[in-house]
Design a protein around this motif. Structure first.
Motif, PDB file in Angstrom:
ATOM      1  N   ASP A 153      31.406  59.276  44.653  1.00 22.12           N
ATOM      2  CA  ASP A 153      30.516  58.123  44.651  1.00 22.12           C
ATOM      3  C   ASP A 153      30.587  57.382  45.990  1.00 22.12           C
ATOM      4  N   PRO A 154      29.440  56.895  46.469  1.00 16.37           N
ATOM      5  CA  PRO A 154      29.476  56.027  47.644  1.00 16.37           C
ATOM      6  C   PRO A 154      29.971  54.647  47.195  1.00 16.37           C
ATOM      7  N   GLU A 155      31.262  54.560  46.926  1.00 16.58           N
ATOM      8  CA  GLU A 155      31.830  53.324  46.377  1.00 16.58           C
ATOM      9  C   GLU A 155      33.183  53.052  47.015  1.00 16.58           C
ATOM     10  N   ILE A 156      33.613  51.796  46.899  1.00 14.35           N
ATOM     11  CA  ILE A 156      35.021  51.490  47.127  1.00 14.35           C
ATOM     12  C   ILE A 156      35.529  50.769  45.886  1.00 14.35           C
ATOM     13  N   SER A 157      36.650  51.234  45.377  1.00 15.65           N
ATOM     14  CA  SER A 157      37.402  50.450  44.410  1.00 15.65           C
ATOM     15  C   SER A 157      38.491  49.769  45.229  1.00 15.65           C
ATOM     16  N   TYR A 158      38.455  48.446  45.271  1.00 17.15           N
ATOM     17  CA  TYR A 158      39.401  47.717  46.120  1.00 17.15           C
ATOM     18  C   TYR A 158      40.103  46.659  45.283  1.00 17.15           C
ATOM     19  N   PHE A 159      41.268  46.249  45.758  1.00 18.21           N
ATOM     20  CA  PHE A 159      42.083  45.263  45.052  1.00 18.21           C
ATOM     21  C   PHE A 159      41.962  43.950  45.805  1.00 18.21           C
ATOM     22  N   TYR A 160      41.608  42.890  45.120  1.00 14.34           N
ATOM     23  CA  TYR A 160      41.490  41.601  45.822  1.00 14.34           C
ATOM     24  C   TYR A 160      42.414  40.565  45.203  1.00 14.34           C
ATOM     25  N   TRP A 161      42.760  39.592  46.037  1.00  7.56           N
ATOM     26  CA  TRP A 161      43.521  38.416  45.597  1.00  7.56           C
ATOM     27  C   TRP A 161      42.667  37.207  45.920  1.00  7.56           C
ATOM     28  N   ASN A 162      42.363  36.429  44.906  1.00 12.40           N
ATOM     29  CA  ASN A 162      41.421  35.309  45.024  1.00 12.40           C
ATOM     30  C   ASN A 162      41.895  34.317  46.096  1.00 12.40           C
ATOM     31  N   MET A 163      41.110  34.193  47.150  1.00 13.44           N
ATOM     32  CA  MET A 163      41.503  33.356  48.283  1.00 13.44           C
ATOM     33  C   MET A 163      41.402  31.858  47.976  1.00 13.44           C
ATOM     34  N   GLN A 164      40.797  31.514  46.830  1.00 10.97           N
ATOM     35  CA  GLN A 164      40.745  30.100  46.426  1.00 10.97           C
ATOM     36  C   GLN A 164      41.844  29.762  45.412  1.00 10.97           C
ATOM     37  N   ASP A 165      42.606  30.770  45.027  1.00  9.24           N
ATOM     38  CA  ASP A 165      43.636  30.550  44.020  1.00  9.24           C
ATOM     39  C   ASP A 165      44.840  29.817  44.630  1.00  9.24           C
ATOM     40  N   PRO A 166      45.385  28.804  43.927  1.00  9.55           N
ATOM     41  CA  PRO A 166      46.499  28.041  44.505  1.00  9.55           C
ATOM     42  C   PRO A 166      47.763  28.870  44.746  1.00  9.55           C
ATOM     43  N   VAL A 167      47.962  29.941  43.998  1.00  7.07           N
ATOM     44  CA  VAL A 167      49.164  30.770  44.161  1.00  7.07           C
ATOM     45  C   VAL A 167      48.965  31.854  45.213  1.00  7.07           C
ATOM     46  N   LEU A 168      47.833  32.569  45.128  1.00  5.56           N
ATOM     47  CA  LEU A 168      47.625  33.738  45.985  1.00  5.56           C
ATOM     48  C   LEU A 168      46.744  33.464  47.197  1.00  5.56           C
ATOM     49  N   GLY A 169      45.944  32.409  47.144  1.00  6.58           N
ATOM     50  CA  GLY A 169      44.966  32.140  48.197  1.00  6.58           C
ATOM     51  C   GLY A 169      45.537  31.364  49.362  1.00  6.58           C
ATOM     52  N   GLY A 170      44.653  31.072  50.308  1.00  5.54           N
ATOM     53  CA  GLY A 170      45.062  30.261  51.451  1.00  5.54           C
ATOM     54  C   GLY A 170      45.475  31.095  52.643  1.00  5.54           C
ATOM     55  N   MET A 171      45.528  30.440  53.809  1.00  2.00           N
ATOM     56  CA  MET A 171      45.775  31.149  55.068  1.00  2.00           C
ATOM     57  C   MET A 171      47.082  30.743  55.738  1.00  2.00           C
ATOM     58  N   SER A 172      47.973  30.071  54.991  1.00  2.00           N
ATOM     59  CA  SER A 172      49.284  29.765  55.567  1.00  2.00           C
ATOM     60  C   SER A 172      50.072  31.081  55.677  1.00  2.00           C
ATOM     61  N   LYS A 173      51.075  31.091  56.564  1.00  2.00           N
ATOM     62  CA  LYS A 173      51.799  32.341  56.825  1.00  2.00           C
ATOM     63  C   LYS A 173      52.455  32.916  55.580  1.00  2.00           C
ATOM     64  N   GLU A 174      53.009  32.020  54.739  1.00  2.00           N
ATOM     65  CA  GLU A 174      53.700  32.552  53.558  1.00  2.00           C
ATOM     66  C   GLU A 174      52.712  33.134  52.537  1.00  2.00           C
ATOM     67  N   LYS A 175      51.484  32.591  52.489  1.00  2.00           N
ATOM     68  CA  LYS A 175      50.472  33.144  51.565  1.00  2.00           C
ATOM     69  C   LYS A 175      49.978  34.508  52.065  1.00  2.00           C
ATOM     70  N   ILE A 176      49.754  34.609  53.375  1.00  2.00           N
ATOM     71  CA  ILE A 176      49.351  35.905  53.951  1.00  2.00           C
ATOM     72  C   ILE A 176      50.458  36.933  53.713  1.00  2.00           C
ATOM     73  N   ALA A 177      51.719  36.499  53.900  1.00  2.00           N
ATOM     74  CA  ALA A 177      52.858  37.407  53.680  1.00  2.00           C
ATOM     75  C   ALA A 177      52.907  37.895  52.238  1.00  2.00           C
ATOM     76  N   LEU A 178      52.623  37.003  51.290  1.00  2.00           N
ATOM     77  CA  LEU A 178      52.634  37.371  49.875  1.00  2.00           C
ATOM     78  C   LEU A 178      51.586  38.452  49.591  1.00  2.00           C
ATOM     79  N   ARG A 179      50.366  38.241  50.082  1.00  2.00           N
ATOM     80  CA  ARG A 179      49.298  39.228  49.824  1.00  2.00           C
ATOM     81  C   ARG A 179      49.588  40.553  50.529  1.00  2.00           C
ATOM     82  N   ARG A 180      50.062  40.483  51.756  1.00  2.00           N
ATOM     83  CA  ARG A 180      50.382  41.716  52.491  1.00  2.00           C
ATOM     84  C   ARG A 180      51.476  42.508  51.779  1.00  2.00           C
ATOM     85  N   ALA A 181      52.466  41.790  51.276  1.00  2.00           N
ATOM     86  CA  ALA A 181      53.569  42.454  50.569  1.00  2.00           C
ATOM     87  C   ALA A 181      53.058  43.170  49.319  1.00  2.00           C
ATOM     88  N   ILE A 182      52.201  42.476  48.555  1.00  2.00           N
ATOM     89  CA  ILE A 182      51.650  43.111  47.343  1.00  2.00           C
ATOM     90  C   ILE A 182      50.837  44.347  47.734  1.00  2.00           C
TER      91      ILE A 182
END
Length: 582
Positions: free
Chosen positions: A321-350
């Motif tokens: 299929d011309p598709e991508i199945s991708y995994f996202y983390w809601n960037m507006q979520d208070p736990v997973l979202g945001g652009m502070s270094k520790e939030k980026i580190a959390l998403r990258r680690a996952i």
């Protein structure tokens, strides 16, 4: 000649030719302006018409006229499109037309496209024309101020030269507009139908009236749909050219010269569970069904049908299929979202802790290919040599979380840097596949000592919550609306939050590059921007690119000339079926 004398049936479809088809997830409704799920689009493509479509056999996908008389005339700078409509196309009969034949005109397309911008509808498809047509966004801006969308307001970018000719003036070059006008949300609806049957939101989900080859004659929500041939559909003669695929010659031999469509009735059942679909197929209760990963080993080995199915004359149409199945983390979520270094580190680690190849093996029985790039194979802009900087490295993931203060507590699970508990809620479809995905992700989160809870929802509920940025994380499949990389890179574009930007991502650097990419034709210059954008997605990790699944469609021996198309949702107006003997 009075109107009733002109109403002789023109469709060549035979009411005794019945196709029984299966949806693997429930539909949501049939208003092209607001529908965003694949299953509803199958019905929309059957009932409504777009200006353009795709040639049935051509690979890669090739645009052809549908309601348009010819392909668009495009100015050298890509800023002006002139499109001519076929004359004598009529909407299906409906009481709203008071017994008169209602001809399709270019004004119907303009009205339909304006609906994508009506704030009352909150269409997830605005992005298709947003920021593109001279004067169109301004009408929408005015509507937001007044609370009323003026459908009669002049949009200079839509220049109606006559009933059948439209010239579109763009704000910037767009070399994909022809493909966008082949996508179901740009189908023509009749204003009278919308105004008579609309609900409080302005949508008409249960009473579709179009000019296409079929009419929706029965709808039991989430269970059954019946399409019957539109007697007034003009039909066409089958004359498609074969591609290099060796199976195409046999299709051409069987189909060439037939008046189409041939199938007079399509009966669609919704069967969410894999095993039910296979049992229905084996019991000859279904003519065509999709074999998703969990079922494939029961019917296939090594990408081919098992001998017992070949012996029965079962047919397989198999594509990536011309598709991508991708995994996202809601960037507006208070736990997973945001652009502070520790939030980026959390998403990258996952992202680094998840074993995509293992998921393909366990959840999809190897019926998928891993992807490194946001654009899949078979789509313009795909780069087979691209290597993502995010790879499966669980040890590095744990070290990253340690470094950024996600300490492991006495219970063996990590807490947030401020000491509060860290729990992630993973949402998936409430079926066996979704359950397997949830278990797979639980294993991933356990690897990095993060608590995860599973959240299984129906497909329509997932889509609704996702559009409102209410899900924390999910595996989101996106199949091409049109076969160009733009259709995938727009998934992470800030202004598309609330439409197709499921992870609610807003990264200014990405948005600037995406806006620049839209002004360029496909080619090396645009590819450079796409590479930069892909790297931004890896660095900030709002998502992780996963895989593209194989689509395995099996058909009974009585199905004639069927081949799965990579872009069009459905093909039953292009193939034939033998009548069933009682």
């Amino acid at each position: 000649m009075h109107a009733s004398a002109a109403a002789a049936p023109t469709s060549p479809a035979d009411p005794d030719k019945v196709l029984r088809f299966v949806f693997v997830a429930p539909e949501t409704g049939f208003d092209p302006a607001v529908t965003r799920d694949l299953y509803s689009q199958l019905v929309n493509q059957s009932v409504f018409e777009t200006l353009f479509a795709y040639e049935y056999l051509a690979r890669p996908a090739k645009l052809m006229p549908s309601a348009a008389a010819a392909l668009p005339e495009v100015s050298a700078d890509g800023m002006t499109y002139t499109i001519h409509l076929k004359k004598g196309i009529y909407f299906a009969d409906d009481p709203v037309f008071n017994g008169k034949k209602r001809e399709l005109t270019m004004a119907d397309f303009v009205y339909s496209w304006k609906r994508l911008f009506d704030p009352q509808l909150a269409s997830p498809q605005t992005w298709l024309l947003e920021g593109k047509v001279v004067g169109l966004d301004e009408v929408a801006t005015q509507a937001k101020k007044t609370g009323h969308f003026d459908y009669d307001a002049n949009v200079p970018g839509f220049e109606l030269l006559d009933r059948y000719t439209l010239r579109i003036h763009l704000k910037q070059p767009d070399f994909n507009l022809g493909m966008i006008l082949a996508h179901q949300p740009t189908s023509a609806v009749a204003r009278e139908v919308i105004e008579k049957y609309r609900d409080a939101q302005g949508t008409v989900m249960g009473h579709p009236v179009g000019t296409g080859p079929y009419i929706l004659s029965q709808w039991i929500r989430g269970s059954r749909m019946v399409l019957t041939a539109n007697p007034d559909f003009r039909g066409y003669t089958w004359d498609f050219q074969p591609s290099s695929d060796p199976g195409d010659a046999a299709i051409v031999a069987k189909m060439k010269g037939k008046r189409m469509p041939q199938i007079g009735r399509v009966e669609i059942s919704v069967m969410v569970e894999d095993q039910s679909r296979l049992l229905a197929f084996e019991g000859d209760e279904v003519d065509i069904t999709e074999l998703q990963g969990p079922l494939a080993p029961q019917v296939m080995a090594g990408g081919k049908l098992k001998p017992e199915f070949v012996k029965r004359g079962v047919q397989l149409s198999r594509i990536v299929d011309p598709e991508i199945s991708y995994f996202y983390w809601n960037m507006q979520d208070p736990v997973l979202g945001g652009m502070s270094k520790e939030k980026i580190a959390l998403r990258r680690a996952i992202a680094m802790a998840h074993n995509v190849r293992e998921e393909i093996k366990v959840v999809w029985n190897d019926e998928a290919i891993p992807l490194e790039y946001p654009i899949p194979p078979g789509v313009v802009g795909y780069d087979p040599d691209y290597k993502s900087s995010i790879q499966y490295e669980p040890e590095v993931a744990n070290a990253l979380l340690d470094k950024f203060g996600y300490k492991i507590g006495k219970d063996g699970y990590r807490n947030l840097p401020d000491g509060k508990p860290l729990t992630v809620r993973y949402s998936a479809r409430a079926d066996s596949n979704g359950q397997q995905q949830s278990e797979m992700w639980k294993k991933t989160y356990d690897t990095i000592h993060i608590r995860m809870v599973g959240d299984l929802k129906t497909f329509p509920d997932l889509l609704k919550a996702e559009k409102e940025c209410q899900l924390q994380t999910r595996t989101a499949p996106w199949i091409a609306d049109y076969p160009d990389g733009d259709n995938f890179m727009q998934l992470f574009y800030g202004p598309n939050v609330g439409q197709n930007n499921n992870g609610c991502v807003k990264i200014p650097e990405y948005d600037v590059l995406y806006a620049a990419s839209q002004k360029l034709p496909a080619g090396p210059e645009r590819d450079v921007l796409y590479h930069k954008m892909a790297r931004i997605l890896e660095v900030d990790s709002p998502s992780r690119i996963g895989y593209a699944r194989y689509r395995n469609m099996i058909a009974q021996p009585r199905v004639i000339g069927y081949k799965k198309h990579p872009v069009m949702p459905t093909e039953w107006m292009y193939f034939d079926i033998e009548k069933r003997t009682k």
